[in-house]
Write an enzyme that holds these catalytic residues in place. Sequence first.
Site, PDB file in Angstrom:
ATOM      1  N   CYS A 382      47.427  45.772  39.885  1.00 49.10           N
ATOM      2  CA  CYS A 382      47.158  44.645  39.007  1.00 49.10           C
ATOM      3  C   CYS A 382      47.725  44.890  37.621  1.00 49.10           C
ATOM      4  O   CYS A 382      48.942  44.851  37.455  1.00 49.10           O
ATOM      5  CB  CYS A 382      45.669  44.299  39.017  1.00 49.10           C
ATOM      6  SG  CYS A 382      45.423  42.554  38.654  1.00 49.10           S
ATOM      7  N   HIS A 508      44.570  43.443  44.512  1.00 42.49           N
ATOM      8  CA  HIS A 508      43.743  44.663  44.554  1.00 42.49           C
ATOM      9  C   HIS A 508      43.531  45.104  46.008  1.00 42.49           C
ATOM     10  O   HIS A 508      42.553  44.692  46.635  1.00 42.49           O
ATOM     11  CB  HIS A 508      42.374  44.382  43.940  1.00 42.49           C
ATOM     12  CG  HIS A 508      42.399  44.163  42.468  1.00 42.49           C
ATOM     13  ND1 HIS A 508      42.185  45.173  41.558  1.00 42.49           N
ATOM     14  CD2 HIS A 508      42.621  43.045  41.748  1.00 42.49           C
ATOM     15  CE1 HIS A 508      42.269  44.682  40.343  1.00 42.49           C
ATOM     16  NE2 HIS A 508      42.529  43.393  40.427  1.00 42.49           N
ATOM     17  N   GLU A 510      42.451  47.798  47.007  1.00 42.39           N
ATOM     18  CA  GLU A 510      41.283  48.683  47.128  1.00 42.39           C
ATOM     19  C   GLU A 510      40.033  47.960  47.615  1.00 42.39           C
ATOM     20  O   GLU A 510      39.113  48.581  48.134  1.00 42.39           O
ATOM     21  CB  GLU A 510      41.012  49.405  45.798  1.00 42.39           C
ATOM     22  CG  GLU A 510      40.457  48.546  44.655  1.00 42.39           C
ATOM     23  CD  GLU A 510      41.528  47.852  43.825  1.00 42.39           C
ATOM     24  OE1 GLU A 510      42.660  47.672  44.328  1.00 42.39           O
ATOM     25  OE2 GLU A 510      41.225  47.476  42.678  1.00 42.39           O
TER      26      GLU A 510
HETATM   27  N1  GLN Z   1      44.648  41.706  32.565  1.00 43.43           N
HETATM   28  C1  GLN Z   1      45.546  41.390  33.634  1.00 43.43           C
HETATM   29  C2  GLN Z   1      45.479  39.913  34.000  1.00 43.43           C
HETATM   30  O1  GLN Z   1      44.497  39.267  33.735  1.00 43.43           O
HETATM   31  C3  GLN Z   1      45.307  42.275  34.850  1.00 43.43           C
HETATM   32  C4  GLN Z   1      43.945  42.145  35.448  1.00 43.43           C
HETATM   33  C5  GLN Z   1      43.557  43.268  36.371  1.00 43.43           C
HETATM   34  O2  GLN Z   1      44.092  44.382  36.295  1.00 43.43           O
HETATM   35  N2  GLN Z   1      42.602  43.042  37.244  1.00 43.43           N
HETATM   36  O3  GLN Z   1      46.401  39.394  34.561  1.00 43.43           O
END
Ligand code: GLN
Length: 538
Positions: A382, A508, A510
């Site tokens: 992410c 994600h 995970e």
């Molecule tokens: N801050 C980033 C976004 O909002 C990544 C978010 C995250 O790592 N879950 O796109």
Amino acid sequence: MAETKYIFVTGGVASSLGKGIISSSIGKLLQARGFNITIQKFDPYINIDPGTLNPYEHGECYVTDDGQETDLDLGHYERFTGIQTTRNNNVTTGRIYQSVIEKERRGDYLGKTIQVIPHITDEIKRDMLYLGKKNHYDFVITEIGGTVGDIESLPFLEAIRQLKWELGRNAVCVHLTYVPYLSAAGELKTKPTQHSVKELQSLGIQPDILVLRTEHELSAGLRKKVANFCNVSPDAVVQSIDQPTIYEVPLRMQEQELDVTILRKLDMPVGETPGLGPWRNFLDRRHKATKVINIGLVGKYDLQDAYKSILESLSQAGTYNDRKVKCHFINSEHLTAENVADEIKAMDGIVVCPGFGQRGIEGKLIAARYCREHDVPTFGICLGMQMMVIEFGRNVLGFADANSVEMDSKTTHNVIDIMEDQKNITNMGGTMRLGGYECALKEGSRVREIYGKDVIRERHRHRYEFNNDYRAQYEQAGMQCVGTNPDTELVEIVEIPNLRWYIGTQFHPEYSSTVLHPHPLFLDFVKAAIAAHKDNEK
Ligand code: GLN
């Protein structure tokens, strides 16, 4: 159709005793007997969901496939049982009140004064029964967050009291407490447990089963004493002693027949004890895996719970690769161009962690650069993927101010940009791109080979995206966009095929790695780290 049975799990004496693990273990054991189960968590705090909570306060925010930001215990439920949870598996006081207030405004209660009892408790009861009614589960396990005695838990406990009464033999209460060991006296102390059970009793709830968390073996005498003082049968006092891994807990519970006691209390036939074969195989393999590989987690929280699902995914992938994964937190706020080599040198692989906001960003970029230039296996998740993209933009494509508009709204190279449909959103809670989306994998890419599929589905939690205007330039320079959303063309995965493992995912992975179905990306990343380890040793 058989009636749904309800198991309520409460906790006393202290928090962090592992109610989530006990609830997951009960779920696992009943599931192994062929029952259809679900596990839900009721949290007494007032936030609608934990989405806006700081990980220091609440650990990781777990995301369900249907896009709900939830408590991290739902991650345990999924990892242990392989079931998919939904937005209905996590309810907070905030959600209960929101729903009651909406009903009040609509006029559903016309003429009535809205009160905690019965309106809030009725709403809680309705939600507690909802999944059982909707999906006809054999068992619904309900974990109550917090500790008995907290003011905010009271409506939940009152709802359980009423439900236990209404459901009769279809409901049991399992209460988890703590038995401290006083080393000066050389004794285990049961008084806190007695007090905690008294507290529950004073609210009208007689627990049926007690699980005692302890660091020392409990004698038969001590169990009998607790049984005596707390009005439970001696076979209903179970110990939960420290284990080398949380995944041992279902076996310890099965040895003490916690599942059998639950079935008996619910007037159900007991049947044969399931062998838990695949689970035991996993644990055997885990114990035999003694060779260590070192993975560095570059992030701003040096706190276990903040990256819970990532740690579990890595550790599961380690087991399936016959290795013990040792994770090292590398605080991105303290990483500099000068110390990065020292910090990363000893690592066989690096995970650039997810996150929000400016803090620790420069360190993540420094780590991404070092790993790219030194061919360290690297997994960006992410925000970690976004950092890989920004770093590549700055140092390979030469866009000195390449950035995400999250960090710099005025950058002339907005390689990570806000989506059109996110621009006018002003509320922070629950408004990101959340939950499962499909992703098509590019033919010939490493990720396609790793997944062995052309279309996958993974969970998201972010507001910003790779800016497709730059896609051609990135691909020409060697960073490939190998996973895209088939409906929107949004880039979901980048990889540098020339490196041994340099992959970033906007989603994600995970959240969907479980004990019996470890995630292919984590498996392959750990494999790459093992190969790097061999090279490091040369
Ligand atoms: N801050 C980033 C976004 O909002 C990544 C978010 C995250 O790592 N879950 O796109």
